[in-house]
Write a protein that holds these residues in place. Structure first.
Motif, PDB file in Angstrom:
ATOM      1  N   PRO A  95       0.795  -1.244   0.000  1.00 36.61           N
ATOM      2  CA  PRO A  95       0.000   0.000   0.000  1.00 36.61           C
ATOM      3  C   PRO A  95       0.824   1.289   0.000  1.00 36.61           C
ATOM      4  O   PRO A  95       0.309   2.331  -0.423  1.00 36.61           O
ATOM      5  N   GLU A  96       2.071   1.253   0.457  1.00 39.45           N
ATOM      6  CA  GLU A  96       2.822   2.500   0.549  1.00 39.45           C
ATOM      7  C   GLU A  96       3.688   2.784  -0.681  1.00 39.45           C
ATOM      8  O   GLU A  96       4.300   3.850  -0.761  1.00 39.45           O
ATOM      9  N   ILE A  97       3.744   1.862  -1.607  1.00 40.01           N
ATOM     10  CA  ILE A  97       4.491   2.109  -2.843  1.00 40.01           C
ATOM     11  C   ILE A  97       3.599   2.853  -3.816  1.00 40.01           C
ATOM     12  O   ILE A  97       2.456   2.459  -4.070  1.00 40.01           O
ATOM     13  N   GLU A  98       4.107   3.950  -4.353  1.00 38.54           N
ATOM     14  CA  GLU A  98       3.327   4.790  -5.260  1.00 38.54           C
ATOM     15  C   GLU A  98       3.578   4.472  -6.727  1.00 38.54           C
ATOM     16  O   GLU A  98       2.666   4.570  -7.558  1.00 38.54           O
ATOM     17  N   ILE A  99       4.830   4.147  -7.054  1.00 39.35           N
ATOM     18  CA  ILE A  99       5.230   3.984  -8.457  1.00 39.35           C
ATOM     19  C   ILE A  99       6.005   2.682  -8.613  1.00 39.35           C
ATOM     20  O   ILE A  99       6.933   2.410  -7.841  1.00 39.35           O
ATOM     21  N   ILE A 100       5.624   1.905  -9.615  1.00 44.25           N
ATOM     22  CA  ILE A 100       6.370   0.707  -9.988  1.00 44.25           C
ATOM     23  C   ILE A 100       7.193   1.015 -11.232  1.00 44.25           C
ATOM     24  O   ILE A 100       6.654   1.496 -12.236  1.00 44.25           O
ATOM     25  N   VAL A 101       8.484   0.747 -11.176  1.00 42.61           N
ATOM     26  CA  VAL A 101       9.353   0.835 -12.351  1.00 42.61           C
ATOM     27  C   VAL A 101       9.556  -0.593 -12.856  1.00 42.61           C
ATOM     28  O   VAL A 101      10.156  -1.421 -12.156  1.00 42.61           O
ATOM     29  N   GLU A 102       9.024  -0.901 -14.026  1.00 40.54           N
ATOM     30  CA  GLU A 102       9.083  -2.252 -14.581  1.00 40.54           C
ATOM     31  C   GLU A 102      10.273  -2.332 -15.527  1.00 40.54           C
ATOM     32  O   GLU A 102      10.280  -1.724 -16.585  1.00 40.54           O
ATOM     33  N   ALA A 103      11.296  -3.124 -15.153  1.00 39.14           N
ATOM     34  CA  ALA A 103      12.541  -3.170 -15.918  1.00 39.14           C
ATOM     35  C   ALA A 103      13.026  -4.594 -16.156  1.00 39.14           C
ATOM     36  O   ALA A 103      14.220  -4.850 -16.195  1.00 39.14           O
ATOM     37  N   THR A 104      12.094  -5.527 -16.341  1.00 41.11           N
ATOM     38  CA  THR A 104      12.495  -6.917 -16.532  1.00 41.11           C
ATOM     39  C   THR A 104      12.999  -7.209 -17.933  1.00 41.11           C
ATOM     40  O   THR A 104      13.786  -8.129 -18.137  1.00 41.11           O
ATOM     41  N   GLY A 105      12.495  -6.480 -18.942  1.00 40.50           N
ATOM     42  CA  GLY A 105      12.835  -6.784 -20.330  1.00 40.50           C
ATOM     43  C   GLY A 105      12.009  -7.905 -20.921  1.00 40.50           C
ATOM     44  O   GLY A 105      12.166  -8.231 -22.110  1.00 40.50           O
ATOM     45  N   ASP A 106      11.118  -8.503 -20.155  1.00 38.31           N
ATOM     46  CA  ASP A 106      10.263  -9.603 -20.614  1.00 38.31           C
ATOM     47  C   ASP A 106       8.871  -9.035 -20.889  1.00 38.31           C
ATOM     48  O   ASP A 106       8.146  -8.687 -19.951  1.00 38.31           O
ATOM     49  N   PRO A 107       8.455  -8.932 -22.161  1.00 38.63           N
ATOM     50  CA  PRO A 107       7.193  -8.244 -22.456  1.00 38.63           C
ATOM     51  C   PRO A 107       5.970  -8.915 -21.850  1.00 38.63           C
ATOM     52  O   PRO A 107       5.039  -8.233 -21.420  1.00 38.63           O
ATOM     53  N   ILE A 108       5.961 -10.238 -21.812  1.00 38.04           N
ATOM     54  CA  ILE A 108       4.795 -10.947 -21.281  1.00 38.04           C
ATOM     55  C   ILE A 108       4.693 -10.738 -19.778  1.00 38.04           C
ATOM     56  O   ILE A 108       3.623 -10.411 -19.243  1.00 38.04           O
ATOM     57  N   ALA A 109       5.809 -10.896 -19.079  1.00 34.47           N
ATOM     58  CA  ALA A 109       5.812 -10.656 -17.636  1.00 34.47           C
ATOM     59  C   ALA A 109       5.532  -9.194 -17.327  1.00 34.47           C
ATOM     60  O   ALA A 109       4.780  -8.871 -16.392  1.00 34.47           O
TER      61      ALA A 109
END
Length: 454
Positions: A95-109
């Motif tokens: 609940p306290e995280i405001e922003i997710i930075v998605e940096a896996t490089g896997d488009p499906i995930a």
């Protein structure tokens, strides 16, 4: 107030932006290297398939062990440090995280990560541009429905191009073309992980010492990555591709205005308002001095005699007619710049590039004659290359998105240079990614049908 000033204010208030990072590989590590010197940011957690490897990466960046010693998100919140985990769902739902930075490089995930973040009221900075190319317009719609922001990542070329396009339009200019640079010759489209280093100018031994991934680097070289990024730019800006995709015309920085004007005026453009990629090599392989290989550009038009005279008076480099001018950034700093997106999303509620429609697609295209029973190996591999295509044309022929062309079996032969279609492969209709893509195609098909009729 500037973004930096706003970050300083959040720091002074003891109310930093609270961030969660999914994927601590090369791109994620570059962003992590900037966090210690960025005020007003608290990286509450990192989710990675291998937390121990992520901890090793952080040590290489100079992070002290105690900074990542938090045993839980709650502990990280209390002590201002970071919790490492392999549980991305826990990160995306905290609940306290405001922003997710998605940096896996896997488009499906990455698509699954983004949708889970939206369901939990989180903004998403999407580093994995492959996911945006595969289903970005749908992700953008889901974000709007959830009341959160979905954004391309600053530092990668698409967001930087979007920034230049916005600058030109906000200043009142008509955008004629925009895009990025690339080292390109036509035969690179057939490159495989076995041939990539020779084209790059490295030996396999040098690449091994550097820990370089041949499949990933081959996706840059063979044109797949430029097509993916151009797709993202089209869908975010309203610019469109040529019917035949990317042409990769060669040009120096100073010659971009000549190259990026309509064919009827001596340039290479199919139409005004086009996305294109400039090659840093002449067609005979000679290196072009002062190239745009690692940069981005926008070409805009002086539509009146007065504006064209202003170009002359201030010695703006234009095409030979004096009508077309260019602004550019010769370099992009990749993950080192992601903080701009984080600050813009968290402080202004504004993306640094977000799809506004489905205008372009990156389609899996056969690198060679493919036989029945072969298994496609996706971006940068031995079987397919990504080709930029207008979305309406892709939908009309039932083309397979490059993001789905991994570990699927061919049911029909596909000739070299031809697009792979849905009907050519054994599709797992229960797949999460397939369902997402099918939904997006159905949602945006009416728009495409209208475009085809015009």
């Amino acid at each position: 107030m500037s973004l930096h000033g706003m970050l300083l204010a959040r720091a002074a208030e003891g109310n930093p932006l609270r961030i969660g990072l999914i994927g601590a590989g090369k791109f994620g590590s570059m962003y992590l290297s900037q966090i210690p010197t960025t005020p007003g940011i608290h990286l509450l957690g990192i989710a990675d398939l291998s937390p121990s490897r992520a901890r090793e990466n952080l040590a290489r960046l100079g992070w002290k062990p105690e900074v990542t010693a938090a045993g839980s998100f709650a502990e990280a919140r209390r002590h201002g440090n970071t919790h490492l985990t392999d549980n991305w769902q826990a990160l995306a739902s905290h609940p306290e995280i405001e922003i997710i930075v998605e940096a896996t490089g896997d488009p499906i995930a990455a698509a699954e990560h983004a949708l889970e973040a939206f369901r939990n009221g989180k903004h998403v900075v999407m580093v994995t541009v492959e996911a945006d190319a595969m289903c970005g317009p749908l992700l953008a719609r889901r974000a709007r429905e959830a009341g959160v922001v979905y954004s391309l990542a600053y530092g990668d070329q698409p967001a930087l191009i979007c920034d230049l396009v916005d600058w030109a339009r906000a200043a009142g200019f008509n955008v004629v073309a925009a895009g990025r640079g690339h080292k390109w010759l036509p035969h690179f489209a057939q490159s495989t992980p076995e041939t990539v280093w020779g084209y790059y100018g490295l030996t396999p031994e040098q690449a091994k010492v550097g820990g370089l991934n041949p499949k990933m680097f081959n996706s840059f070289l063979d044109g797949s990555k430029p097509a993916i990024e151009s797709t993202a730019v089209c869908n975010a800006t309203g610019l469109t591709p040529a019917p035949y995709g990317l042409l990769f015309p060669p040009a120096s920085v100073d010659d971009i205005p000549n190259a990026m004007r309509p064919k009827s005026e001596g340039g290479h453009l199919h139409h005004k308002g086009q996305v294109e990629v400039i090659s840093s090599l002449e067609t005979d392989g000679r290196v072009i001095p002062y190239d745009i290989r690692f940069g981005v550009f926008v070409v805009f038009e002086g539509e009146t005699e007065y504006i064209r005279n202003c170009f002359k008076e201030y010695m703006v480099r234009t095409d030979s007619s004096g009508r077309y001018a260019c602004l550019y950034k010769r370099w992009h700093l990749i993950g080192l710049e992601v903080g701009i997106s984080v600050a813009s999303v968290g402080l202004r509620g504004e993306s640094t590039g977000c799809p506004t429609g489905f205008r372009a697609d990156v389609v899996a295209t056969a690198k060679r004659d493919l036989k029945v029973g072969e298994i496609l190996d996706g971006e940068g591999g031995y079987t397919v290359v990504g080709k930029l295509m207008p979305a309406e044309a892709s939908l009309k022929i039932g083309a397979l998105s490059l993001g789905l062309a991994h570990n699927v079996k061919l049911l029909k032969p596909v000739a070299a240079g031809q697009p792979v279609r849905w009907t050519d492969v054994a599709v797992d209709e229960t797949s999460y990614a397939v369902k997402l893509r099918r939904e997006m195609e159905q949602l945006f098909a009416p728009t495409a049908a209208v475009a085809l009729a015009q």
